[in-house]
Design a protein around this motif. Structure first.
Motif, PDB file in Angstrom:
ATOM      1  N   GLY A   1       1.393  -1.278  -0.363  1.00  0.00           N
ATOM      2  CA  GLY A   1       0.351   0.507  -0.294  1.00  0.00           C
ATOM      3  C   GLY A   1       1.095   0.922  -0.229  1.00  0.00           C
ATOM      4  O   GLY A   1       2.479   1.034   0.272  1.00  0.00           O
ATOM      5  N   ARG A   2       0.439   2.321  -0.107  1.00  0.00           N
ATOM      6  CA  ARG A   2       1.071   3.508  -0.498  1.00  0.00           C
ATOM      7  C   ARG A   2       0.877   4.313   1.643  1.00  0.00           C
ATOM      8  O   ARG A   2       0.691   3.793   2.331  1.00  0.00           O
ATOM      9  N   PRO A   3       2.444   5.213   1.433  1.00  0.00           N
ATOM     10  CA  PRO A   3       2.441   5.168   2.758  1.00  0.00           C
ATOM     11  C   PRO A   3       0.904   6.041   2.937  1.00  0.00           C
ATOM     12  O   PRO A   3       0.296   6.137   2.383  1.00  0.00           O
TER      13      PRO A   3
ATOM     14  N   ARG B   1      -2.433  -1.536  -8.235  1.00  0.00           N
ATOM     15  CA  ARG B   1      -2.082  -3.082  -9.030  1.00  0.00           C
ATOM     16  C   ARG B   1      -0.805  -3.613  -8.582  1.00  0.00           C
ATOM     17  O   ARG B   1       0.023  -2.519  -7.909  1.00  0.00           O
ATOM     18  N   ALA B   2      -0.471  -4.665  -8.723  1.00  0.00           N
ATOM     19  CA  ALA B   2       0.872  -5.728  -8.484  1.00  0.00           C
ATOM     20  C   ALA B   2       1.925  -4.929  -9.247  1.00  0.00           C
ATOM     21  O   ALA B   2       3.013  -4.940  -8.562  1.00  0.00           O
ATOM     22  N   ASP B   3       1.767  -4.332 -10.371  1.00  0.00           N
ATOM     23  CA  ASP B   3       2.752  -3.114 -10.552  1.00  0.00           C
ATOM     24  C   ASP B   3       3.310  -2.183 -10.267  1.00  0.00           C
ATOM     25  O   ASP B   3       4.372  -1.724 -10.639  1.00  0.00           O
ATOM     26  N   GLN B   4       3.107  -1.733  -9.458  1.00  0.00           N
ATOM     27  CA  GLN B   4       2.861  -0.766  -8.498  1.00  0.00           C
ATOM     28  C   GLN B   4       3.848  -0.930  -7.337  1.00  0.00           C
ATOM     29  O   GLN B   4       4.228   0.271  -6.690  1.00  0.00           O
ATOM     30  N   THR B   5       3.793  -2.066  -6.768  1.00  0.00           N
ATOM     31  CA  THR B   5       4.428  -2.400  -5.574  1.00  0.00           C
ATOM     32  C   THR B   5       6.503  -2.351  -5.724  1.00  0.00           C
ATOM     33  O   THR B   5       6.887  -2.315  -7.044  1.00  0.00           O
ATOM     34  N   GLU B   6       6.472  -1.440  -5.035  1.00  0.00           N
ATOM     35  CA  GLU B   6       8.272  -1.275  -4.793  1.00  0.00           C
ATOM     36  C   GLU B   6       9.010  -2.456  -5.489  1.00  0.00           C
ATOM     37  O   GLU B   6       9.135  -2.774  -4.463  1.00  0.00           O
ATOM     38  N   ASP B   7       9.512  -1.850  -6.479  1.00  0.00           N
ATOM     39  CA  ASP B   7      10.977  -2.415  -7.050  1.00  0.00           C
ATOM     40  C   ASP B   7      10.229  -4.133  -7.461  1.00  0.00           C
ATOM     41  O   ASP B   7      10.682  -4.921  -7.852  1.00  0.00           O
ATOM     42  N   LYS B   8       8.702  -3.860  -8.081  1.00  0.00           N
ATOM     43  CA  LYS B   8       8.103  -4.584  -8.179  1.00  0.00           C
ATOM     44  C   LYS B   8       8.582  -6.377  -8.056  1.00  0.00           C
ATOM     45  O   LYS B   8       8.777  -7.020  -8.344  1.00  0.00           O
TER      46      LYS B   8
ATOM     47  N   MET C   1       1.210 -15.151  -1.541  1.00  0.00           N
ATOM     48  CA  MET C   1      -0.492 -14.026  -1.780  1.00  0.00           C
ATOM     49  C   MET C   1       0.074 -13.046  -1.772  1.00  0.00           C
ATOM     50  O   MET C   1       0.533 -12.687  -1.215  1.00  0.00           O
ATOM     51  N   VAL C   2      -0.276 -11.916  -2.966  1.00  0.00           N
ATOM     52  CA  VAL C   2       0.042 -10.764  -2.135  1.00  0.00           C
ATOM     53  C   VAL C   2      -1.968  -9.671  -2.407  1.00  0.00           C
ATOM     54  O   VAL C   2      -1.996  -9.503  -3.137  1.00  0.00           O
ATOM     55  N   LEU C   3      -1.457  -8.861  -1.299  1.00  0.00           N
ATOM     56  CA  LEU C   3      -2.551  -8.187  -1.393  1.00  0.00           C
ATOM     57  C   LEU C   3      -2.533  -6.893  -0.324  1.00  0.00           C
ATOM     58  O   LEU C   3      -1.160  -6.269  -0.330  1.00  0.00           O
ATOM     59  N   SER C   4      -2.855  -5.846  -1.963  1.00  0.00           N
ATOM     60  CA  SER C   4      -2.607  -3.747  -1.771  1.00  0.00           C
ATOM     61  C   SER C   4      -4.259  -3.538  -0.749  1.00  0.00           C
ATOM     62  O   SER C   4      -4.975  -4.193  -1.300  1.00  0.00           O
ATOM     63  N   VAL C   5      -3.926  -2.776  -0.574  1.00  0.00           N
ATOM     64  CA  VAL C   5      -4.589  -1.382   0.198  1.00  0.00           C
ATOM     65  C   VAL C   5      -4.843  -0.631   0.319  1.00  0.00           C
ATOM     66  O   VAL C   5      -3.618  -0.139   0.143  1.00  0.00           O
ATOM     67  N   ALA C   6      -5.714   0.138   0.383  1.00  0.00           N
ATOM     68  CA  ALA C   6      -5.967   1.949   0.494  1.00  0.00           C
ATOM     69  C   ALA C   6      -6.947   2.251   1.148  1.00  0.00           C
ATOM     70  O   ALA C   6      -8.005   1.338   1.201  1.00  0.00           O
ATOM     71  N   LYS C   7      -6.503   2.733   1.555  1.00  0.00           N
ATOM     72  CA  LYS C   7      -8.201   3.494   3.264  1.00  0.00           C
ATOM     73  C   LYS C   7      -8.722   5.485   1.885  1.00  0.00           C
ATOM     74  O   LYS C   7      -7.402   6.083   1.541  1.00  0.00           O
ATOM     75  N   ASP C   8      -9.642   5.491   2.288  1.00  0.00           N
ATOM     76  CA  ASP C   8     -10.514   6.545   1.223  1.00  0.00           C
ATOM     77  C   ASP C   8      -9.926   7.542   2.994  1.00  0.00           C
ATOM     78  O   ASP C   8      -9.990   7.522   3.578  1.00  0.00           O
ATOM     79  N   PRO C   9      -9.405   8.472   2.406  1.00  0.00           N
ATOM     80  CA  PRO C   9      -8.825   9.794   3.127  1.00  0.00           C
ATOM     81  C   PRO C   9     -10.750  10.458   3.446  1.00  0.00           C
ATOM     82  O   PRO C   9      -9.859  11.674   4.458  1.00  0.00           O
TER      83      PRO C   9
ATOM     84  N   ALA D   1       4.160   0.356  -2.118  1.00  0.00           N
ATOM     85  CA  ALA D   1       3.507   1.247  -2.880  1.00  0.00           C
ATOM     86  C   ALA D   1       4.408   2.400  -4.342  1.00  0.00           C
ATOM     87  O   ALA D   1       3.927   3.185  -2.713  1.00  0.00           O
ATOM     88  N   SER D   2       4.009   1.939  -4.945  1.00  0.00           N
ATOM     89  CA  SER D   2       4.876   3.258  -5.892  1.00  0.00           C
ATOM     90  C   SER D   2       3.633   4.408  -5.481  1.00  0.00           C
ATOM     91  O   SER D   2       2.223   4.233  -5.683  1.00  0.00           O
ATOM     92  N   GLU D   3       4.389   5.738  -4.959  1.00  0.00           N
ATOM     93  CA  GLU D   3       3.650   6.988  -5.425  1.00  0.00           C
ATOM     94  C   GLU D   3       3.215   7.696  -6.523  1.00  0.00           C
ATOM     95  O   GLU D   3       2.218   8.701  -7.236  1.00  0.00           O
ATOM     96  N   SER D   4       4.046   7.091  -7.520  1.00  0.00           N
ATOM     97  CA  SER D   4       4.295   7.902  -9.069  1.00  0.00           C
ATOM     98  C   SER D   4       2.891   7.582  -9.704  1.00  0.00           C
ATOM     99  O   SER D   4       2.429   6.846  -9.978  1.00  0.00           O
ATOM    100  N   GLY D   5       2.771   9.430  -9.854  1.00  0.00           N
ATOM    101  CA  GLY D   5       1.588   9.340 -11.179  1.00  0.00           C
ATOM    102  C   GLY D   5      -0.179   8.824 -10.397  1.00  0.00           C
ATOM    103  O   GLY D   5      -1.305   9.129 -10.600  1.00  0.00           O
ATOM    104  N   VAL D   6       0.202   9.192  -9.256  1.00  0.00           N
ATOM    105  CA  VAL D   6      -1.562   8.409  -8.288  1.00  0.00           C
ATOM    106  C   VAL D   6      -2.358  10.095  -8.170  1.00  0.00           C
ATOM    107  O   VAL D   6      -1.884  10.579  -7.651  1.00  0.00           O
TER     108      VAL D   6
END
Length: 289
Positions: free
Chosen positions: A44-46, A210-217, A224-232, A197-202
């Motif tokens: 997830g992003r910071p 996305r999976a390809d946005q994982t830092e250094d892929k 298993m890979v889960l990605s998360v986000a909190k609606d601000p 995960a990368s913040e580039s272009g977010v």
């Protein structure tokens, strides 16, 4: 070397799932399972809430096991925080009180209340080493075995950047993950690693990466890979299943996330949208209870 039948028998004992957490039923329905002896990753992003989710998850595992008169015990390598932060969050999970109220109470009448509330939280061992190398991690595991006469059922590494070699690039990160995968296999622990995960272009921070946005892929080693986000702007917390090696509904583009609702101030996640904002849904702390 193992035959297929012996591999299956070994999987029945080493690949068993950790206790079920009912709020995550939609993830289970998609094939998600936290299993003994496997490596998994949450990205997830910071500020996305990876650490909140992980601490809540291990707490819920322990609670679910206790309800069945069993034990689910492990080690949380809290490399990206302090003992104070971990304890405040754990107290919030135990009591349902906001972390800000707990911090205020520690300077007054509530200190003893929270100390007593945490006395029964014995199934989570926190380790705060910064930049640990694998020999140090193994020493911690050995000490755990000496104490409990068993390997930890789970280990959380929070996060990959804070491990020795974890901030050096693609190949170094892959090496660390390969070592963690070996650790999971040797000990039979469910090993989770948190990663950025990368913040580039977010443009929309409410959507899981996305999976390809994982830092250094570096998603090759985890089962298993889960990605998360909190609606601000709301309680919505979304989890995408970027990768499932054992089948199930993988979603590398994170287009079909599962929606939870989160209150980070109380380390609470639920599958049902609250009738009112979660920050208003709990009573004022009563330290005399």
């Amino acid at each position: 070397m193992l035959t297929a039948s012996k591999s299956l028998r070994r999987a029945a004992t080493s690949g068993h799932p950790l206790p079920r957490v009912e709020a995550l039923h939609d993830l289970y329905d998609r094939g998600v399972a936290w299993r003994a002896g496997q490596l998994w990753m949450a990205t997830g992003r910071p500020g996305a809430g990876k650490s909140f989710l992980a601490q809540w998850l291990v707490s819920e595992w322990a609670a679910a096991a206790r309800r069945d008169d069993e034990i689910c015990r492990g080690i949380y390598f809290f490399m990206d925080g302090t003992p104070f932060t971990a304890a405040i969050r754990q107290a919030a999970w135990v009591t349902g009180h906001q972390t800000t109220k707990i911090v205020e109470a520690l300077e007054g009448a509530g200190a003893g209340f929270y100390e007593e509330a945490l006395e029964d939280v014995a199934d989570i061992a926190f380790v705060y080493d910064k930049k640990p190398e694998m020999p140090q991690i193994q020493e911690t595991v050995d000490a755990y075995v000496e104490l409990w006469d068993a390997y930890p059922q789970w280990m959380i590494f929070d996060n990959l950047r804070n491990m020795a070699g974890g901030d050096e690039g693609h190949e170094a990160k892959k090496f660390v993950l390969s070592e963690l995968q070996s650790l999971a296999y040797r000990t039979g622990s469910s090993v989770g690693v948190l990663h950025h995960a990368s913040e580039s272009g977010v443009r929309d921070y409410s959507k899981p990466p996305r999976a390809d946005q994982t830092e250094d892929k570096v998603t090759q080693y985890p089962e298993m890979v889960l990605s998360v986000a909190k609606d601000p702007d709301s309680d919505r917390f979304q989890v995408a299943v970027n990768k499932l090696r054992d089948g199930g509904a993988s979603d590398p583009a994170a287009e079909h996330p599962v929606t939870l609702y989160a209150d980070f101030s109380r380390v609470v996640f639920t599958d049902k949208q609250p009738a009112r904002p979660m920050v208003q849904a709990w009573p004022t702390p009563n330290y005399q209870e």
